[in-house]
Design a protein around this motif. Structure first.
Motif, PDB file in Angstrom:
ATOM      1  N   GLU A 214     -57.261 -27.208 -26.349  1.00 18.42           N
ATOM      2  CA  GLU A 214     -57.061 -28.040 -27.537  1.00 18.42           C
ATOM      3  C   GLU A 214     -58.234 -27.890 -28.502  1.00 18.42           C
ATOM      4  O   GLU A 214     -58.054 -27.812 -29.728  1.00 18.42           O
ATOM      5  CB  GLU A 214     -56.892 -29.510 -27.123  1.00 18.42           C
ATOM      6  CG  GLU A 214     -56.283 -30.378 -28.207  1.00 18.42           C
ATOM      7  CD  GLU A 214     -56.056 -31.814 -27.749  1.00 18.42           C
ATOM      8  OE1 GLU A 214     -56.075 -32.699 -28.620  1.00 18.42           O
ATOM      9  OE2 GLU A 214     -55.868 -32.049 -26.519  1.00 18.42           O
ATOM     10  N   ALA A 215     -59.453 -27.849 -27.955  1.00 22.87           N
ATOM     11  CA  ALA A 215     -60.641 -27.689 -28.794  1.00 22.87           C
ATOM     12  C   ALA A 215     -60.659 -26.306 -29.462  1.00 22.87           C
ATOM     13  O   ALA A 215     -61.033 -26.169 -30.632  1.00 22.87           O
ATOM     14  CB  ALA A 215     -61.898 -27.880 -27.953  1.00 22.87           C
ATOM     15  N   ARG A 216     -60.241 -25.288 -28.722  1.00 25.45           N
ATOM     16  CA  ARG A 216     -60.174 -23.936 -29.311  1.00 25.45           C
ATOM     17  C   ARG A 216     -59.180 -23.910 -30.466  1.00 25.45           C
ATOM     18  O   ARG A 216     -59.435 -23.313 -31.520  1.00 25.45           O
ATOM     19  CB  ARG A 216     -59.757 -22.917 -28.240  1.00 25.45           C
ATOM     20  CG  ARG A 216     -60.875 -22.547 -27.281  1.00 25.45           C
ATOM     21  CD  ARG A 216     -60.339 -21.662 -26.174  1.00 25.45           C
ATOM     22  NE  ARG A 216     -61.394 -21.134 -25.326  1.00 25.45           N
ATOM     23  CZ  ARG A 216     -61.177 -20.547 -24.159  1.00 25.45           C
ATOM     24  NH1 ARG A 216     -59.940 -20.446 -23.682  1.00 25.45           N
ATOM     25  NH2 ARG A 216     -62.179 -20.071 -23.446  1.00 25.45           N
ATOM     26  N   SER A 217     -58.019 -24.546 -30.255  1.00 26.53           N
ATOM     27  CA  SER A 217     -57.010 -24.605 -31.320  1.00 26.53           C
ATOM     28  C   SER A 217     -57.564 -25.322 -32.546  1.00 26.53           C
ATOM     29  O   SER A 217     -57.327 -24.906 -33.684  1.00 26.53           O
ATOM     30  CB  SER A 217     -55.751 -25.333 -30.824  1.00 26.53           C
ATOM     31  OG  SER A 217     -55.159 -24.635 -29.769  1.00 26.53           O
ATOM     32  N   LEU A 218     -58.295 -26.406 -32.300  1.00 22.07           N
ATOM     33  CA  LEU A 218     -58.904 -27.168 -33.396  1.00 22.07           C
ATOM     34  C   LEU A 218     -59.828 -26.266 -34.222  1.00 22.07           C
ATOM     35  O   LEU A 218     -59.775 -26.257 -35.459  1.00 22.07           O
ATOM     36  CB  LEU A 218     -59.688 -28.353 -32.826  1.00 22.07           C
ATOM     37  CG  LEU A 218     -60.527 -29.182 -33.817  1.00 22.07           C
ATOM     38  CD1 LEU A 218     -59.611 -29.987 -34.729  1.00 22.07           C
ATOM     39  CD2 LEU A 218     -61.482 -30.110 -33.079  1.00 22.07           C
ATOM     40  N   LEU A 219     -60.651 -25.474 -33.557  1.00 27.90           N
ATOM     41  CA  LEU A 219     -61.592 -24.597 -34.264  1.00 27.90           C
ATOM     42  C   LEU A 219     -60.863 -23.480 -35.011  1.00 27.90           C
ATOM     43  O   LEU A 219     -61.250 -23.111 -36.123  1.00 27.90           O
ATOM     44  CB  LEU A 219     -62.593 -23.986 -33.275  1.00 27.90           C
ATOM     45  CG  LEU A 219     -63.597 -24.965 -32.648  1.00 27.90           C
ATOM     46  CD1 LEU A 219     -64.467 -24.247 -31.621  1.00 27.90           C
ATOM     47  CD2 LEU A 219     -64.480 -25.605 -33.715  1.00 27.90           C
ATOM     48  N   ASN A 220     -59.813 -22.949 -34.392  1.00 29.63           N
ATOM     49  CA  ASN A 220     -59.062 -21.871 -35.044  1.00 29.63           C
ATOM     50  C   ASN A 220     -58.394 -22.326 -36.334  1.00 29.63           C
ATOM     51  O   ASN A 220     -58.118 -21.522 -37.220  1.00 29.63           O
ATOM     52  CB  ASN A 220     -58.002 -21.304 -34.085  1.00 29.63           C
ATOM     53  CG  ASN A 220     -58.582 -20.295 -33.118  1.00 29.63           C
ATOM     54  OD1 ASN A 220     -59.448 -19.514 -33.486  1.00 29.63           O
ATOM     55  ND2 ASN A 220     -58.120 -20.302 -31.881  1.00 29.63           N
ATOM     56  N   GLU A 221     -58.127 -23.630 -36.438  1.00 31.76           N
ATOM     57  CA  GLU A 221     -57.443 -24.167 -37.627  1.00 31.76           C
ATOM     58  C   GLU A 221     -58.405 -24.437 -38.778  1.00 31.76           C
ATOM     59  O   GLU A 221     -57.972 -24.680 -39.906  1.00 31.76           O
ATOM     60  CB  GLU A 221     -56.714 -25.467 -37.260  1.00 31.76           C
ATOM     61  CG  GLU A 221     -55.500 -25.258 -36.358  1.00 31.76           C
ATOM     62  CD  GLU A 221     -55.040 -26.556 -35.717  1.00 31.76           C
ATOM     63  OE1 GLU A 221     -55.573 -27.635 -36.083  1.00 31.76           O
ATOM     64  OE2 GLU A 221     -54.136 -26.495 -34.852  1.00 31.76           O
ATOM     65  N   GLN A 222     -59.718 -24.413 -38.507  1.00 28.57           N
ATOM     66  CA  GLN A 222     -60.687 -24.787 -39.543  1.00 28.57           C
ATOM     67  C   GLN A 222     -60.924 -23.632 -40.520  1.00 28.57           C
ATOM     68  O   GLN A 222     -61.291 -22.537 -40.106  1.00 28.57           O
ATOM     69  CB  GLN A 222     -62.021 -25.214 -38.902  1.00 28.57           C
ATOM     70  CG  GLN A 222     -61.904 -26.345 -37.910  1.00 28.57           C
ATOM     71  CD  GLN A 222     -61.034 -27.488 -38.418  1.00 28.57           C
ATOM     72  OE1 GLN A 222     -61.313 -28.065 -39.470  1.00 28.57           O
ATOM     73  NE2 GLN A 222     -59.978 -27.797 -37.685  1.00 28.57           N
ATOM     74  N   GLN A 223     -60.685 -23.901 -41.790  1.00 27.64           N
ATOM     75  CA  GLN A 223     -60.860 -22.875 -42.818  1.00 27.64           C
ATOM     76  C   GLN A 223     -62.240 -22.929 -43.472  1.00 27.64           C
ATOM     77  O   GLN A 223     -62.666 -21.981 -44.117  1.00 27.64           O
ATOM     78  CB  GLN A 223     -59.782 -23.051 -43.912  1.00 27.64           C
ATOM     79  CG  GLN A 223     -58.348 -22.995 -43.394  1.00 27.64           C
ATOM     80  CD  GLN A 223     -57.999 -21.638 -42.793  1.00 27.64           C
ATOM     81  OE1 GLN A 223     -58.378 -20.602 -43.336  1.00 27.64           O
ATOM     82  NE2 GLN A 223     -57.285 -21.642 -41.672  1.00 27.64           N
TER      83      GLN A 223
END
Length: 400
Positions: A214-223
């Motif tokens: 979940e944390a990895r997904s959160l970081l991948n979404e940050q522009q």
């Protein structure tokens, strides 16, 4: 972390044959439609075993690239380049060698195997011992996270993953790493900063794998994060340092089922190949003169497809209906060997027809191939330099 990026290379062995097409190139054509792909000519790797015959390499390079293009590898979808034209491969290879344990290289399974197979050559060289590390540099310099390999090459990729982990462990925690990571967390905004911290604690305190994902997904979404901050937070998440080098994942490829004309593996050394751009009349002649079941001396003699090299071609090219026809016709002597070979010839020629068509313009104007490679080398150099900037900084070599 990074977009899905695939890297794969081939040693320049000259004109390619159907074994290369079914074993590698068909897969490349499929991958280039799914991922960002880099395909390279591994000319330095060729020197690890052919250092004493360098004169064959250059022509082999161009013959091989033309075959790639004939097979459908598309320079508008993938980056095609030559390894030695991207000096960063050698620089990273050198820098990685400073921290690679000697025992790691000596235990790579193919090291001893290749020495035994190529016993006529003196392979007690530093270059041959180090070639798995050069392979690692080839992959890591582009931060490729997917690498298509057969099962026999899987240990090489695991070696690359170990090198990546060791590098990140040694060099990922520079001065002020934690302070920089905490500052990067604040850039996420209050709500997402809180969520990231909660998920990080869940993973590090309880080993919660779902929290990690979940944390990895959160970081991948940050522009709004810089690449450096993003990688710092990926490393901080798992309790390590900044993830400077990416651990590649294995894309296992099926072993090629393409036999040679004599039933052995298709190989130039066995003189049993059909080249990708071979003349149609030559293909017809080669298949027509293939050996068949020795029991079929006369057309009226029943045979067994399992004992016939032509049957192996039917397994690659024919549909179920044709295979049933071959099985019944051969065992009952209802068809002759030339009858059996005709559908194989037709299928090979049909497969190669678009290859002949694609290649016309490149054979007529060799500068087109040179331009494609020059463009690919420029793009590859740019990607490699982006990685090298981070590596030099991490290793204290970024002098200013």
């Amino acid at each position: 972390m990074f977009a899905d990026r695939v890297l794969s290379g081939m040693r320049p062995t000259g004109s390619l044959h159907l074994g290369h097409y079914h074993g590698v190139l068909k897969n490349w054509v499929k991958l280039q439609q799914q991922y960002e792909c880099l395909f390279f000519v591994a000319d330095w790797h060729a020197l690890t075993t052919h250092y004493d015959t360098p004169e064959i390499i250059e022509q082999n390079v161009w013959d091989m690239v033309i075959d790639w293009l004939a097979a459908g590898v598309d320079p508008s979808q993938a980056i095609l380049f030559i390894q030695s034209k991207v000096p960063a491969h050698a620089e990273l290879y050198l820098l990685l060698s400073m921290m690679t344990p000697l025992g790691w290289l000596e235990r790579v399974p193919t090291y001893k195997d290749q020495q035994e197979k190529l016993s006529e050559k003196d392979l007690s060289t530093y270059g041959f011992l180090g070639y798995p590390l050069l392979q690692s540099a080839d992959i890591l310099i582009y931060r490729a996270n997917r690498v298509p390999v057969g099962e026999d090459q899987a240990p090489h990729l695991e070696f690359t993953r170990e090198i990546s982990r060791r590098f990140n462990h040694i060099y990922g925690k520079g001065p002020g790493f934690e302070e920089k990571a905490e500052a990067a967390i604040k850039k996420l905004g209050s709500k997402k900063s809180k969520l990231y911290t909660e998920l990080r604690n869940l993973y590090q305190e309880q080993g919660d794998e779902n929290a990690l994902e979940e944390a990895r997904s959160l970081l991948n979404e940050q522009q709004n994060l810089s690449l450096g901050d993003r990688e710092r937070l990926f490393g901080y998440l798992e309790g390590g340092g900044k993830m400077i080098l990416t651990e590649p994942e294995t894309l296992l490829t099926e072993a090629s089922r393409m036999p040679g004309l004599d039933g052995q593996k298709m190989s130039k050394s066995y003189n049993n190949t059909i080249s990708l751009r071979e003349d149609p009349e030559s293909i017809r002649k080669k298949v027509r003169t293939m050996p068949t079941d020795p029991a079929r001396v006369r057309r009226s003699d029943p045979g067994d497809p399992a004992k016939c090299p032509v049957w192996q071609f039917h397994l690659v090219y024919s549909d179920d209906k044709t295979r049933e026809w071959v099985q019944r016709g051969c065992k009952n002597a209802e068809i002759g060997c030339l009858d059996c070979k005709t559908p194989v010839i037709d299928k090979i020629l049909a497969e190669q027809a678009p290859m002949y068509e694609r290649i016309k313009k490149y054979e007529e104007d060799p500068t087109l191939v040179r331009n494609i490679i020059a463009d690919g080398c420029e793009k590859a150099n740019k990607l490699a330099e982006e990685t090298m900037r981070d590596i030099r900084e991490a290793m204290g070599l970024s002098y200013s």
